[in-house]
Design an enzyme around this catalytic site. Structure first.
Site, PDB file in Angstrom:
ATOM      1  N   LEU A 142       0.847  -1.167  -0.147  1.00  0.00           N
ATOM      2  CA  LEU A 142      -0.035  -0.077   0.014  1.00  0.00           C
ATOM      3  C   LEU A 142       0.915   1.145   0.088  1.00  0.00           C
ATOM      4  CD1 LEU A 142      -2.500   1.706   0.595  1.00  0.00           C
ATOM      5  CD2 LEU A 142      -2.411   1.168   2.934  1.00  0.00           C
ATOM      6  N   SER A 143       0.545   2.330  -0.926  1.00  0.00           N
ATOM      7  CA  SER A 143       1.175   3.364  -0.781  1.00  0.00           C
ATOM      8  C   SER A 143       2.681   3.425  -1.001  1.00  0.00           C
ATOM      9  CB  SER A 143       0.639   4.149   0.493  1.00  0.00           C
ATOM     10  OG  SER A 143       1.014   5.668   0.468  1.00  0.00           O
ATOM     11  N   ALA A 144       3.611   3.989  -0.114  1.00  0.00           N
ATOM     12  CA  ALA A 144       4.848   3.536  -0.078  1.00  0.00           C
ATOM     13  C   ALA A 144       5.278   2.043  -0.328  1.00  0.00           C
ATOM     14  CB  ALA A 144       5.601   4.279   1.137  1.00  0.00           C
TER      15      ALA A 144
END
Length: 477
Positions: free
Chosen positions: A149-151
């Site tokens: 997720l995300s980073a």
């Protein structure tokens, strides 16, 4: 010096992909989640946690799940739905964990080359975790997958590019294209306004990151909310362009369908009809991982900050990877892939191909950018009516007497002669990132013509016309 560099990176990384991800849950010590030590040299200074269902048989798949900024392995374990799916479908899950010693906001350093490229930093630590898990749990090394997720999604894309021989598939949730950034400033650009690159340029970044001669690539699922203001939805488009190009297929979906949670699934299949890239677009969803709490067969996860109640993304990712014990999309015929596919000639409008015969083949199918363009009984074909100065990617499949196509050949690219002018409108900063312009003394100049374009920043917008390779002029297109 390594410690100093890591802390400097942490200070810069505090700015990237943090737009408010709030930590949830206690430190990584939840029941069922076990810390594993001694997994290698660990140059990335990560912690390894694992969830292994009871009585897991040898030869089971392995999933690596990467948390987002300010989160932990425990947080992702508690909300993502992966443990319940591991119980249901019988596979192990490794939850790598970073921390403030690496990045002030506990983000994986997806934008730091020293942490996100093959054989270095955090990426190598995660690779070592895979080796440890395979040895400890008897996991099948041919069925190792990574998601984040995300980073963690940005790091997932880079891992897929750096270690295509390790990961059979990946899932990128609210993440970034592989090799999109190599510093914190570029990370901002990727997050809010990803560079305007062609599919081939994005694909080249993956091919450059992978071992030389790589021909087998991971299957990739891309998850994105249309209302995400932290990682803009354009990143999902660039990710699609990148991985469809790597697979040698076009950017037009083979099919689309509607799923629960206002989700649209777009499928991109290879020459054999097997989905190799899928994009899940969730209307109205912001930044986070899509979950769907409940006990239904397609539900999973727990809602919370940046775990958004829409659809169980982990469940659909499991299905895409084929980990749900037997289901799956498509397949190939019995004939092997043709070998020796080469480009023998090009003109302004044609590409001529040759390949080796396949025993038992009744005919062959020729695919351009993932779309079937010809059927032929011979071992050669001339593709015509093409655009000038354009690069195309070709694959060939052998067809048996029953009409079933076999596996697709390795892809080749061919560029027709001549040049087709193209126009690009973007900020002066984005033009320089894409290589269409350069900056000097705070001003921007068109590459090739050296025409002044104004201040070098993200606010001044210009239109450039490429009139020949590497030559751009200011134009009203």
């Amino acid at each position: 010096m390594g410690g100093v560099r890591r802390r400097l990176a942490a200070a810069a990384g505090a700015l990237a992909l943090t737009a408010g991800l709030v930590a949830l849950g206690p430190p990584a010590s939840a029941a069922g989640l076990t810390q594993v030590t001694g997994f290698g040299t660990n140059p990335g200074n990560l912690a390894m946690y694992a969830y292994v269902p009871d009585a897991l048989p040898a030869g089971a798949p392995l999933v690596v799940a990467l948390h987002g900024c300010t989160q932990s392995a425990s947080d992702y374990y508690g909300h993502s739905g992966w443990p319940a799916l591991a119980d249901r479908h019988r596979f192990a899950v490794v939850f790598p964990q970073t921390g403030a010693a690496n990045n002030a906001n506990s983000c994986f350093n997806w934008f730091e080359p020293g942490d996100s490229t093959r054989g270095r930093g955090e990426a190598l630590s995660i690779r070592q975790m895979v080796d440890k898990a395979v040895a400890l749990y008897g996991s099948d090394p041919r069925r190792v997958y990574v998601t984040g997720l995300s980073a963690g999604g940005g790091m997932t894309a880079n891992l897929l590019a750096a270690y295509p021989e390790v990961f059979a598939g990946g899932a990128i949730a609210a993440g970034l294209p592989a090799r999109c950034a190599d510093n914190v400033t570029a990370a901002y650009t990727c997050m809010y306004s990803p560079p305007d690159r062609t599919p081939d340029q994005w694909g080249d970044l993956v091919r450059a990151a992978a071992p030389a001669g790589t021909t087998s690539w991971p299957r990739v699922a891309i998850w994105q909310g249309t209302a995400d203001t932290t990682v803009r939805p354009a990143n999902a488009t660039e990710l699609r362009d990148q991985w469809t190009d790597v697979w040698g297929i076009g950017q037009t979906p083979t099919r689309t369908e509607s799923l629960p949670g206002s989700t649209t699934r777009s499928v991109y299949a290879d020459a054999s009809g097997r989905p190799v890239v899928e994009v899940y677009s969730i209307a109205g969803m912001g930044h986070g991982l899509a979950v769907d709490p409940g006990s239904g067969p397609e539900q999973c996860g727990t809602a919370g900050t940046y775990y958004l109640d829409t659809i169980c993304s982990s469940h659909h990712t499991v299905r895409f990877w084929g980990l749900d014990r037997g289901s799956g999309d498509g397949g190939t015929g019995a004939l092997p892939a043709p070998t020796g596919l080469t480009v023998t000639a090009t003109t302004d409008s044609t590409v001529t191909l040759r390949w080796n015969a396949v025993a038992g083949a009744a005919s062959y199918q020729v695919f351009r950018d993932g779309t079937k363009v010809a059927g032929t009984a011979s071992t050669g074909h001339t593709d015509s009516a093409l655009a000038t100065g354009t690069t195309y990617r070709y694959t060939v499949a052998a067809v048996d007497s029953a009409g079933a196509p076999g596996a697709a050949s390795a892809a080749v690219t061919a560029t027709t002669t001549g040049f087709t002018p193209t126009c690009h409108t973007a900020s002066n900063y984005d033009h320089t990132v894409a290589g269409r312009a350069y900056a000097s003394g705070g001003q921007t100049y068109a590459k090739g013509s050296d025409q002044p374009m104004g201040l070098w920043n993200t606010f001044v917008t210009s239109t450039l016309k490429q009139t020949s390779p590497g030559y751009y002029v200011i134009a009203d297109c």
